[in-house]
Design an enzyme around this catalytic site. Sequence first.
Site, PDB file in Angstrom:
ATOM      1  N   SER A 332       0.896  -1.213  -0.056  1.00 45.43           N
ATOM      2  CA  SER A 332      -0.027  -0.010   0.012  1.00 45.43           C
ATOM      3  C   SER A 332       0.799   1.388   0.063  1.00 45.43           C
ATOM      4  CB  SER A 332      -1.012   0.051   1.119  1.00 45.43           C
ATOM      5  OG  SER A 332      -1.938   1.098   1.201  1.00 45.43           O
ATOM      6  N   LEU A 335       1.865   1.856  -3.568  1.00 43.18           N
ATOM      7  CA  LEU A 335       0.981   2.544  -4.137  1.00 43.18           C
ATOM      8  C   LEU A 335       0.791   3.972  -4.068  1.00 43.18           C
ATOM      9  CD1 LEU A 335      -1.699  -0.421  -4.560  1.00 43.18           C
ATOM     10  CD2 LEU A 335       0.270   0.203  -6.020  1.00 43.18           C
ATOM     11  N   HIS A 336       0.754   4.338  -2.616  1.00 40.33           N
ATOM     12  CA  HIS A 336       0.460   5.727  -2.082  1.00 40.33           C
ATOM     13  C   HIS A 336       1.549   6.650  -2.747  1.00 40.33           C
ATOM     14  CE1 HIS A 336      -2.439   4.221   0.453  1.00 40.33           C
ATOM     15  NE2 HIS A 336      -2.831   5.392   0.572  1.00 40.33           N
ATOM     16  N   GLU A 337       3.046   6.072  -2.778  1.00 36.73           N
ATOM     17  CA  GLU A 337       4.004   6.975  -3.272  1.00 36.73           C
ATOM     18  C   GLU A 337       3.946   7.218  -4.832  1.00 36.73           C
ATOM     19  OE1 GLU A 337       7.127   9.440  -2.818  1.00 36.73           O
ATOM     20  OE2 GLU A 337       6.319   8.117  -1.044  1.00 36.73           O
TER      21      GLU A 337
END
Length: 416
Positions: A332, A335-337
Amino acid sequence: MNLRLVVENFMKYGVLICIRCHDYKRNDILLSSLLYALVPCHLFAAYLIELGAAQHAKGALGRLKRSDSKSNDDPIRPSRSLQATWYTIAWAHGINATVCLLVTTYTVYYHIHHPLLGTICQIHAIIVWLKNCSYAFTNRDLRHAYLNPHCPSTLPDLYSQCPYPRNVTISNLAYFWWAPTLVYQPIYPRSASIRTLFIAKRLAETFGLSMFIWLASAQYAAPVLRNSLDKLQTMDLPSIIERLMKLSTISLVIWLAGFFAIFQSALNALAEIMRFGDREFYTDWWNSPSVGNYWRTWNKPVYYFMFRHIYSPLRGRGYSTIFASAMVFVFSGFLHELMVGVPTHNILGVAFLGMVVQLPMIAVTAPLERMRGVNGRVVGNCIFWVSFCLVGQPLAALLYFFAWQGKYGSVRLEKG
């Protein structure tokens, strides 16, 4: 929002809303439109890969059933050549999904300057990438069950209405493409009819909240961020904390408006159009007695994907709960980065670390959730809100804005 603060803001800054002030370059618009149109083609490529796999599976099942080397009570085991075919299909799915994400990431980072257009393209590519992965993983499991009909079935009864390989059709994939879910199923619960008035209300909410978010970001959040640049440059810690606390209010308001616009309004409108039966996109995350409970309840589509395709497979292979949870948050964080660092052209690792540090916070607040009575749950809820409002979004927004201004802004930050 407090009316006094609204009046004070207008007296101090005037009207900052300006449509023509946004730097939407022609190249950015063309590239983002092209990306948005081409990314779903990878879903069609996944369909072609799976169509070939289904044809191989039907032929293999016929050959294996005719073989006298297996009794009727034994599971059918594919030959080495058939296993090699399944590995080839897995690699094809992996390459297709990876190219989808890599091409978008490269284009957004190096060729799309505007962060809003880049964010839209990046989020869209990540959604399609996750759908690609779920489509491949679920069909792999369905194919395994299809080739081993004598093994006890663990598939839901609902799947019998569209058994493998009858689910491998363009119409089936197209429904999954537009359905408000990230986890593929051959068939979903469907509502009986489409309520036009319901759709109109949800779309009106989405539009109204989008306008509010734009106004609040330009009129309230942007001045606070700009006024924080010199504090960050000089590392004036008390002033930075004061700016974070000031930013936390407007960032929370914007986040709540965005949450309602997406999960309550937009997804429900899409679900109504698609007659999608499962409307549980979130539960009462605001009452979370622990940080872990928040991550399980605020974004159900992502939670179901993580649980179905990362957490459960790792647990099924014998890994511990702690390790499986850690892998979920590492994934996660990655993906956030991608969603934040790539569109802002600054891979700082802040978004990634923000997800990884959730693990110790989950460990600290988990015992509070299990305590008898309400005291532990109240303390856990307070810890969640403090970390959510002060440490999380405001700090990340401040750091990425600081990095953006240092790289592209009109106020050049001094080096050294």
